[in-house]
Design an enzyme around this catalytic site. Sequence first.
Site, PDB file in Angstrom:
ATOM      1  N   HIS A  61      29.465 -14.856 -38.494  1.00  0.00           N
ATOM      2  CA  HIS A  61      28.405 -15.739 -37.989  1.00  0.00           C
ATOM      3  C   HIS A  61      27.213 -14.975 -37.432  1.00  0.00           C
ATOM      4  O   HIS A  61      27.348 -13.938 -36.796  1.00  0.00           O
ATOM      5  CB  HIS A  61      28.957 -16.752 -36.991  1.00  0.00           C
ATOM      6  CG  HIS A  61      29.458 -16.230 -35.676  1.00  0.00           C
ATOM      7  ND1 HIS A  61      28.651 -16.125 -34.570  1.00  0.00           N
ATOM      8  CD2 HIS A  61      30.684 -15.814 -35.273  1.00  0.00           C
ATOM      9  CE1 HIS A  61      29.374 -15.686 -33.537  1.00  0.00           C
ATOM     10  NE2 HIS A  61      30.605 -15.478 -33.939  1.00  0.00           N
ATOM     11  N   ASP A 166      29.100 -10.024 -30.736  1.00  0.00           N
ATOM     12  CA  ASP A 166      29.679 -11.279 -31.238  1.00  0.00           C
ATOM     13  C   ASP A 166      28.543 -12.093 -31.827  1.00  0.00           C
ATOM     14  O   ASP A 166      27.794 -12.721 -31.087  1.00  0.00           O
ATOM     15  CB  ASP A 166      30.368 -12.015 -30.086  1.00  0.00           C
ATOM     16  CG  ASP A 166      30.911 -13.370 -30.492  1.00  0.00           C
ATOM     17  OD1 ASP A 166      30.949 -13.658 -31.686  1.00  0.00           O
ATOM     18  OD2 ASP A 166      31.284 -14.149 -29.598  1.00  0.00           O
ATOM     19  N   GLU A 198      28.216 -21.056 -35.287  1.00  0.00           N
ATOM     20  CA  GLU A 198      29.649 -20.869 -35.002  1.00  0.00           C
ATOM     21  C   GLU A 198      29.953 -21.167 -33.549  1.00  0.00           C
ATOM     22  O   GLU A 198      30.973 -21.775 -33.211  1.00  0.00           O
ATOM     23  CB  GLU A 198      30.064 -19.430 -35.348  1.00  0.00           C
ATOM     24  CG  GLU A 198      31.578 -19.188 -35.298  1.00  0.00           C
ATOM     25  CD  GLU A 198      32.109 -18.715 -33.951  1.00  0.00           C
ATOM     26  OE1 GLU A 198      33.340 -18.621 -33.802  1.00  0.00           O
ATOM     27  OE2 GLU A 198      31.306 -18.447 -33.019  1.00  0.00           O
ATOM     28  N   GLU A 199      29.050 -20.720 -32.679  1.00  0.00           N
ATOM     29  CA  GLU A 199      29.323 -20.793 -31.237  1.00  0.00           C
ATOM     30  C   GLU A 199      29.283 -22.226 -30.689  1.00  0.00           C
ATOM     31  O   GLU A 199      29.647 -22.456 -29.547  1.00  0.00           O
ATOM     32  CB  GLU A 199      28.323 -19.915 -30.463  1.00  0.00           C
ATOM     33  CG  GLU A 199      28.404 -18.416 -30.794  1.00  0.00           C
ATOM     34  CD  GLU A 199      29.655 -17.747 -30.250  1.00  0.00           C
ATOM     35  OE1 GLU A 199      30.511 -18.423 -29.657  1.00  0.00           O
ATOM     36  OE2 GLU A 199      29.783 -16.517 -30.430  1.00  0.00           O
TER      37      GLU A 199
HETATM   38 CO    CO Z   1      31.516 -15.977 -29.717  1.00  0.00          CO
HETATM   39 ZN    ZN Z   2      32.155 -14.831 -32.701  1.00  0.00          ZN
END
Ligand code: CO
Ligand code: ZN
Length: 331
Positions: A61, A166, A198-199
């Site tokens: 992501h 991330d 995604e988050e």
């Molecule tokens: Co994350």
């Molecule tokens: Zn992630």
Amino acid sequence: MNQNFLKSLVLAFGPSSKEESVKKVIKRELNKVKAEIGDDKFGNLVIHIKGDGPKLMLAAHMDQIGVMITDIDKNGFLRLGEVGGIRKSFLLGQKLLFENGVEGFVYYEEKKSPWELKDAKMEVLFADIGAKDRAAAKKLVEIGTQGIYMPYFHTNGLRVLAPALDDRIGCFILAELIKGINPKKLKYDFYGVFTVQEEVGVKGAKVSSYEITPDFGIAIDVTDAGDTPEAIPVSLSLGKGPAIKVMDRGMIASKSVKDKLIESAEKAKIPYQLEVITAGTTDAYAMQITKSGVETGALSIPTRYIHTPGEVVDLGDVVNAIKILKKFVEK
Ligand code: CO
Ligand code: ZN
């Protein structure tokens, strides 16, 4: 190790739904790759390399956690809402970067104690962007403007310290894998998907795996390391190899994919760790329950302090993740 590419990825502004700058960095890096490259309607970047064999979808992501302006008071202070799982106790005292280049600093209502971190609520925090009143602030930002932790990138050659690892580290791994693919050696019909949002609920992966309907899916993402002082026990450490997911809160990995990842690591003589965590999930969760089900697993990079402004990964794990995936996709 293409550190400049990683640096550009990490410095790119990309909270959920505002991933364009990240996408630009990836497209620039992949401009020589022979593949069908396109965006879907939701914003995912899809790289298709035709191959004989079942469809394989790899997902990483592009988005990162952040904040959104919920209110601007008469004195020009901004109130913030969370976009994704921001850890509120880490927001206090941080510098923020908003989508139009405006910078701000997060402070708190002094009548309340900021040091009871578990009680740090969005309601007691505010950001100061140096505006003298609401009208001045509104020339710079608006209700709904998004912000992220101030980007930076630091490495000593062995490890990287930065916000947004991330999942820019996953984007890096997927892009480097794609650059190294020899279509003639490909065992799968290959789809590399750089997902959005995604988050905020693995949304990009949901629409893109529905569209692609892969036979196999793998998400590349970060996972919690447990190698810091008095950490909550998790078996993962930095530098001991990428983690092959067994389970997280959202998914139990399909045995076929988990076993194939293990086999790929062993064949390539690369160290790996097995991952079981009880918090968090990845795009793999969405892929696995697409249509009548997709055999899905995940390869994770052990990461310290996820969703804080100081995420840390080991570059050895990153290089090894690329090698495992290369083994996985080639005949
Ligand atoms: Co994350
Ligand atoms: Zn992630």
